[in-house]
Write a protein that holds these residues in place. Sequence first.
Motif, PDB file in Angstrom:
ATOM      1  N   LEU A 232     -24.283  23.158 -27.371  1.00 26.44           N
ATOM      2  CA  LEU A 232     -23.648  22.528 -28.087  1.00 26.44           C
ATOM      3  C   LEU A 232     -24.350  21.352 -28.780  1.00 26.44           C
ATOM      4  O   LEU A 232     -24.074  21.012 -30.149  1.00 26.44           O
ATOM      5  N   ARG A 233     -25.267  20.768 -28.271  1.00 28.83           N
ATOM      6  CA  ARG A 233     -26.166  19.775 -28.827  1.00 28.83           C
ATOM      7  C   ARG A 233     -26.789  20.571 -29.939  1.00 28.83           C
ATOM      8  O   ARG A 233     -27.092  19.810 -30.986  1.00 28.83           O
ATOM      9  N   ALA A 234     -27.191  21.754 -29.813  1.00 29.60           N
ATOM     10  CA  ALA A 234     -28.095  22.298 -30.676  1.00 29.60           C
ATOM     11  C   ALA A 234     -27.242  22.643 -32.100  1.00 29.60           C
ATOM     12  O   ALA A 234     -27.710  22.632 -33.136  1.00 29.60           O
ATOM     13  N   ALA A 235     -25.969  22.485 -31.588  1.00 32.65           N
ATOM     14  CA  ALA A 235     -24.952  22.751 -32.773  1.00 32.65           C
ATOM     15  C   ALA A 235     -24.500  21.483 -33.457  1.00 32.65           C
ATOM     16  O   ALA A 235     -23.777  21.526 -34.517  1.00 32.65           O
ATOM     17  N   GLY A 236     -25.229  20.491 -32.981  1.00 33.29           N
ATOM     18  CA  GLY A 236     -25.098  19.159 -33.641  1.00 33.29           C
ATOM     19  C   GLY A 236     -23.657  18.238 -33.126  1.00 33.29           C
ATOM     20  O   GLY A 236     -23.396  17.199 -33.667  1.00 33.29           O
ATOM     21  N   TRP A 237     -23.200  18.826 -31.861  1.00 28.84           N
ATOM     22  CA  TRP A 237     -22.063  17.858 -31.348  1.00 28.84           C
ATOM     23  C   TRP A 237     -22.445  16.959 -30.705  1.00 28.84           C
ATOM     24  O   TRP A 237     -23.604  16.786 -29.844  1.00 28.84           O
ATOM     25  N   PRO A 238     -21.905  15.635 -30.771  1.00 34.66           N
ATOM     26  CA  PRO A 238     -22.302  14.252 -30.291  1.00 34.66           C
ATOM     27  C   PRO A 238     -21.984  14.392 -28.878  1.00 34.66           C
ATOM     28  O   PRO A 238     -21.038  15.260 -28.577  1.00 34.66           O
ATOM     29  N   GLN A 239     -22.653  13.641 -27.990  1.00 36.18           N
ATOM     30  CA  GLN A 239     -22.472  13.662 -26.539  1.00 36.18           C
ATOM     31  C   GLN A 239     -21.144  13.156 -26.205  1.00 36.18           C
ATOM     32  O   GLN A 239     -20.646  13.745 -25.508  1.00 36.18           O
ATOM     33  N   ARG A 240     -20.529  12.161 -26.958  1.00 39.13           N
ATOM     34  CA  ARG A 240     -19.091  11.902 -26.466  1.00 39.13           C
ATOM     35  C   ARG A 240     -18.207  13.000 -26.580  1.00 39.13           C
ATOM     36  O   ARG A 240     -17.344  13.164 -25.888  1.00 39.13           O
ATOM     37  N   ARG A 241     -18.311  13.908 -27.891  1.00 42.33           N
ATOM     38  CA  ARG A 241     -17.225  14.846 -28.037  1.00 42.33           C
ATOM     39  C   ARG A 241     -17.403  15.874 -26.955  1.00 42.33           C
ATOM     40  O   ARG A 241     -16.577  16.349 -26.460  1.00 42.33           O
ATOM     41  N   VAL A 242     -18.717  16.024 -26.425  1.00 40.40           N
ATOM     42  CA  VAL A 242     -18.952  17.279 -25.571  1.00 40.40           C
ATOM     43  C   VAL A 242     -18.473  16.873 -24.060  1.00 40.40           C
ATOM     44  O   VAL A 242     -17.797  17.519 -23.367  1.00 40.40           O
ATOM     45  N   LEU A 243     -18.763  15.365 -23.573  1.00 35.80           N
ATOM     46  CA  LEU A 243     -18.156  15.002 -22.402  1.00 35.80           C
ATOM     47  C   LEU A 243     -16.758  14.702 -22.382  1.00 35.80           C
ATOM     48  O   LEU A 243     -15.981  15.100 -21.377  1.00 35.80           O
ATOM     49  N   LEU A 244     -16.054  14.859 -23.360  1.00 39.31           N
ATOM     50  CA  LEU A 244     -14.398  14.895 -23.382  1.00 39.31           C
ATOM     51  C   LEU A 244     -14.044  16.135 -23.389  1.00 39.31           C
ATOM     52  O   LEU A 244     -13.055  16.300 -22.606  1.00 39.31           O
ATOM     53  N   MET A 245     -14.792  17.192 -23.835  1.00 37.92           N
ATOM     54  CA  MET A 245     -14.327  18.672 -23.446  1.00 37.92           C
ATOM     55  C   MET A 245     -14.623  18.893 -22.251  1.00 37.92           C
ATOM     56  O   MET A 245     -13.478  19.534 -21.705  1.00 37.92           O
ATOM     57  N   TRP A 246     -15.536  18.575 -21.338  1.00 41.68           N
ATOM     58  CA  TRP A 246     -15.706  18.760 -20.199  1.00 41.68           C
ATOM     59  C   TRP A 246     -14.673  17.611 -19.267  1.00 41.68           C
ATOM     60  O   TRP A 246     -14.204  18.458 -18.197  1.00 41.68           O
ATOM     61  N   THR A 247     -14.224  16.810 -19.796  1.00 43.24           N
ATOM     62  CA  THR A 247     -13.367  15.982 -18.800  1.00 43.24           C
ATOM     63  C   THR A 247     -12.134  16.942 -19.137  1.00 43.24           C
ATOM     64  O   THR A 247     -11.094  16.945 -18.112  1.00 43.24           O
ATOM     65  N   VAL A 248     -11.649  17.396 -20.098  1.00 36.20           N
ATOM     66  CA  VAL A 248     -10.499  18.123 -20.155  1.00 36.20           C
ATOM     67  C   VAL A 248     -10.606  19.482 -19.166  1.00 36.20           C
ATOM     68  O   VAL A 248      -9.637  19.478 -18.274  1.00 36.20           O
ATOM     69  N   VAL A 249     -11.680  20.156 -18.687  1.00 32.83           N
ATOM     70  CA  VAL A 249     -11.894  21.190 -17.990  1.00 32.83           C
ATOM     71  C   VAL A 249     -11.774  20.400 -16.684  1.00 32.83           C
ATOM     72  O   VAL A 249     -11.185  21.111 -15.654  1.00 32.83           O
ATOM     73  N   LEU A 250     -12.292  19.289 -16.506  1.00 29.07           N
ATOM     74  CA  LEU A 250     -12.185  18.749 -15.065  1.00 29.07           C
ATOM     75  C   LEU A 250     -10.832  18.560 -14.757  1.00 29.07           C
ATOM     76  O   LEU A 250     -10.405  18.961 -13.656  1.00 29.07           O
ATOM     77  N   LEU A 251     -10.028  18.052 -15.499  1.00 27.88           N
ATOM     78  CA  LEU A 251      -8.523  17.688 -15.457  1.00 27.88           C
ATOM     79  C   LEU A 251      -7.859  19.269 -14.950  1.00 27.88           C
ATOM     80  O   LEU A 251      -6.902  19.150 -14.060  1.00 27.88           O
ATOM     81  N   VAL A 252      -8.187  20.036 -15.786  1.00 25.37           N
ATOM     82  CA  VAL A 252      -7.507  21.452 -15.412  1.00 25.37           C
ATOM     83  C   VAL A 252      -7.905  22.050 -14.001  1.00 25.37           C
ATOM     84  O   VAL A 252      -7.049  22.436 -13.236  1.00 25.37           O
ATOM     85  N   SER A 253      -9.082  21.723 -13.673  1.00 21.14           N
ATOM     86  CA  SER A 253      -9.635  22.101 -12.276  1.00 21.14           C
ATOM     87  C   SER A 253      -8.892  21.518 -11.303  1.00 21.14           C
ATOM     88  O   SER A 253      -8.421  21.959 -10.307  1.00 21.14           O
TER      89      SER A 253
END
Length: 240
Positions: free
Chosen positions: A152-173
């Motif tokens: 995702l970093r290679a695709a140009g995604w900023p760190q904040r957006r990636v961390l937000l996405m993983w936070t959603v996964v964390l909550l689902v887990s």
Amino acid sequence: MGEAFLWGGISASALLLGAFLAYRFRLGPRVIAVIMALGSGLLLGSVSFELIDEALKTRTVAGVGLMVLAGAAVFAAGDWLLSRRGGGDRKDTGGAQAAGSPLAIVLGSVLDGVPESFVLGLTVLQGQVSVALLTGIMLSNLPEGMASSSGLRAAGWPQRRVLLMWTVVLLVSAFSAAAGYTVLDPADGRTGALTQAFAAGALLAMLSDTLLPEAYEVEGVLTGFLVVAGFAVSIALTAI
């Protein structure tokens, strides 16, 4: 239920740590592959000793076997659908995720995390969280967060957006772990044996489809030794 929710969140927090490491450091694919192989061995031990073995105490071999196949089939179907939509390389150690769909990658990570978190909630229900299973989940989530976030970093995604996405996964887990605790409550008359077998099949399919191929692609013949080493550690942790 609150305790199960907490442990589910802790197990998935390795995704956030992996994402942070991916954006702060450039860890080589061999490091990620080693962690994947060890985590696979730990999860295999948990499936053997804490799911299949427990399910066989109250159900027939045929019944458990059918539910294992059902769990694997459901996971394989979901994985196939997400792969067609760009999530097939979500755990690639070389950053192939950059060519995929970020949404499919996240949904794929949710698919990977639900059965293991559900089972984690079950172990809390049985008295205490399984150290072997918790360690295995974290060791599988860490390289997933690292590898996927690198793409995702290679695709140009900023760190904040990636961390937000993983936070959603964390909550689902976390909610999945709480669901495992609630749905399998003995007070409701459920033994949980068939659910254990179903989750075991889903976990085995996940290991075979995602973790092990990526680890072997990098480590080659050493993958087998690392998986067995993780399995041996699982045996030791089960005694704790």
